[in-house]
Enzyme design. Sequence first.
Site, PDB file in Angstrom:
ATOM      1  N   LYS A  13      64.607  19.672  35.589  1.00 42.33           N
ATOM      2  CA  LYS A  13      65.691  19.993  35.853  1.00 42.33           C
ATOM      3  C   LYS A  13      66.954  19.218  35.139  1.00 42.33           C
ATOM      4  CE  LYS A  13      64.052  22.541  39.823  1.00 42.33           C
ATOM      5  NZ  LYS A  13      63.963  22.475  41.565  1.00 42.33           N
ATOM      6  N   TYR A  51      65.196  32.729  40.127  1.00 39.79           N
ATOM      7  CA  TYR A  51      65.105  32.078  41.633  1.00 39.79           C
ATOM      8  C   TYR A  51      65.377  33.385  42.508  1.00 39.79           C
ATOM      9  CZ  TYR A  51      64.303  27.093  40.965  1.00 39.79           C
ATOM     10  OH  TYR A  51      63.794  25.812  40.446  1.00 39.79           O
TER      11      TYR A  51
HETATM   12  O1  DGI Z   1      58.263  25.260  44.642  1.00 44.11           O
HETATM   13  P1  DGI Z   1      59.211  24.328  44.926  1.00 44.11           P
HETATM   14  O2  DGI Z   1      60.270  24.035  43.963  1.00 44.11           O
HETATM   15  O3  DGI Z   1      58.491  23.149  45.560  1.00 44.11           O
HETATM   16  O4  DGI Z   1      59.973  24.834  46.293  1.00 44.11           O
HETATM   17  P2  DGI Z   1      60.541  26.248  46.527  1.00 44.11           P
HETATM   18  O5  DGI Z   1      60.133  27.215  45.634  1.00 44.11           O
HETATM   19  O6  DGI Z   1      60.277  26.758  48.204  1.00 44.11           O
HETATM   20  O7  DGI Z   1      61.937  26.055  46.480  1.00 44.11           O
HETATM   21  C1  DGI Z   1      62.558  26.178  45.042  1.00 44.11           C
HETATM   22  C2  DGI Z   1      63.695  25.174  44.940  1.00 44.11           C
HETATM   23  O8  DGI Z   1      64.693  25.543  45.962  1.00 44.11           O
HETATM   24  C3  DGI Z   1      63.413  23.791  45.346  1.00 44.11           C
HETATM   25  O9  DGI Z   1      62.894  23.096  44.060  1.00 44.11           O
HETATM   26  C4  DGI Z   1      64.595  23.298  45.898  1.00 44.11           C
HETATM   27  C5  DGI Z   1      65.249  24.284  46.637  1.00 44.11           C
HETATM   28  N1  DGI Z   1      65.124  24.143  47.958  1.00 44.11           N
HETATM   29  C6  DGI Z   1      64.033  24.700  48.633  1.00 44.11           C
HETATM   30  N2  DGI Z   1      64.032  24.350  49.848  1.00 44.11           N
HETATM   31  C7  DGI Z   1      65.051  23.745  50.046  1.00 44.11           C
HETATM   32  C8  DGI Z   1      65.776  23.687  49.038  1.00 44.11           C
HETATM   33  N3  DGI Z   1      67.027  23.325  48.720  1.00 44.11           N
HETATM   34  C9  DGI Z   1      67.590  22.572  49.779  1.00 44.11           C
HETATM   35  N4  DGI Z   1      68.782  22.195  49.935  1.00 44.11           N
HETATM   36  N5  DGI Z   1      67.046  22.821  51.080  1.00 44.11           N
HETATM   37  C10 DGI Z   1      65.846  23.604  51.440  1.00 44.11           C
HETATM   38  O10 DGI Z   1      65.250  23.491  52.413  1.00 44.11           O
END
Ligand code: DGI
Length: 154
Positions: A13, A51
Amino acid sequence: LGSRKERTLAMIKPDAVTKVGSIIQMVYDAGLIVTKAKMTKLPGKQAADFYIEHQSKSFFNNLVQFVSSGPIIVMELMGDEAVSAWRKVLGPTDSGVARKDAPSSLRAQFGTDGTKNAGHGSDSLASAARELEFFFPSTAGHGPTNTAKYQDST
Ligand code: DGI
């Protein structure tokens, strides 16, 4: 038995692009290889498309804004259980949590918080297939169905 070659999509990123050298070292240290790579920029619309599964989440706008805020590096990684192996390198989603629970992980070392977390990895074989096609579309036999996907502006 025991060896299952997979492909996965890894993204560095915008906050971690300057750490690409260390990150590629982590790829090889994990027993994975880089089979495709490119540096690019994702316009907001394409970041939202990438996303799309998170579109109803409270953090969606911040997420899209962040990943489109500067250059990214996307890679196809290959190796035994590459999907889970790469996510283990990344560590927990929130870099603050990662620093406590997995201090040597990529997100612990190079990320900041829950939004600025340095890297992405596909979370399943199905999402790996979708995400690899998103960034490295196969042209043969697809024709105009590729037009909604990311296209390099250069
Ligand atoms: O697969 P990951 O990237 O570990 O996690 P994910 O697919 O649940 O979420 C995608 C992205 O969205 C993650 O890298 C960062 C963001 N995100 C996920 N959960 C949260 C978040 N951003 C914030 N601010 N708060 C969250 O709870």
